[in-house]
Scaffold this active site. Structure first.
Site: not given
Length: 147
Positions: A84, A132
């Site tokens: 991206k 995470h």
């Protein structure tokens, strides 16, 4: 240095775990990891059967299963974020990007971009942050362009 691009990605870890219950982690790793990352992955989990799908439900005592899934989830998110950040300047492939740690036992990750791609896109520096927690892994990537 001007910023070429910024990318962010998040992945729902249970979704990846469901995929890994149908296909072995080694197969998924071949798809998304660069050769050097695959070597590090295999070495890190050398005592774990990466060639078999994970059980659908995580064993209560299998910390290693969770570590395999979060390792792959964080790298997926980082590579998607890199894609991206680079798009539309360049169409990155997963093999164009490697995520490495400063120290062999861990440490701050850094992004290693294929040198040919770095030259063609004038990338002078890259930055990656991965995290995470619970059911999610997230990553952010910034590419700087030489002026």
């Amino acid at each position: 240095m001007p910023i070429l691009g910024l990318g962010t990605d998040i992945i729902h870890i249970p979704r990846l775990r469901a995929l890994l219950s149908r296909h072995p982690p080694a197969r998924f790793a071949r798809r998304i990891l660069s050769p050097s990352e695959r070597e590090a992955f295999a070495a890190k989990f050398a005592n774990f059967r990466l060639d078999q799908p994970l059980p659908l439900r995580q064993d209560e005592d299998s910390v290693t299963q969770r570590r395999v899934v979060t390792f792959l989830a964080a790298r997926w998110a980082a590579k998607e974020a890199a894609f991206k950040a680079m798009y539309p300047t360049w169409y990155l492939k997963f093999s164009d990007v490697s995520i490495r740690n400063v120290a062999s036992g861990g440490g701050k990750p850094y992004l290693d971009l294929n040198p040919a791609v770095a030259v063609k896109t004038s990338v002078s520096a890259s930055h990656v942050s991965m995290s995470h927690d619970g059911d999610y892994a997230i990553a952010q990537v910034v590419f700087e362009r030489s002026s």
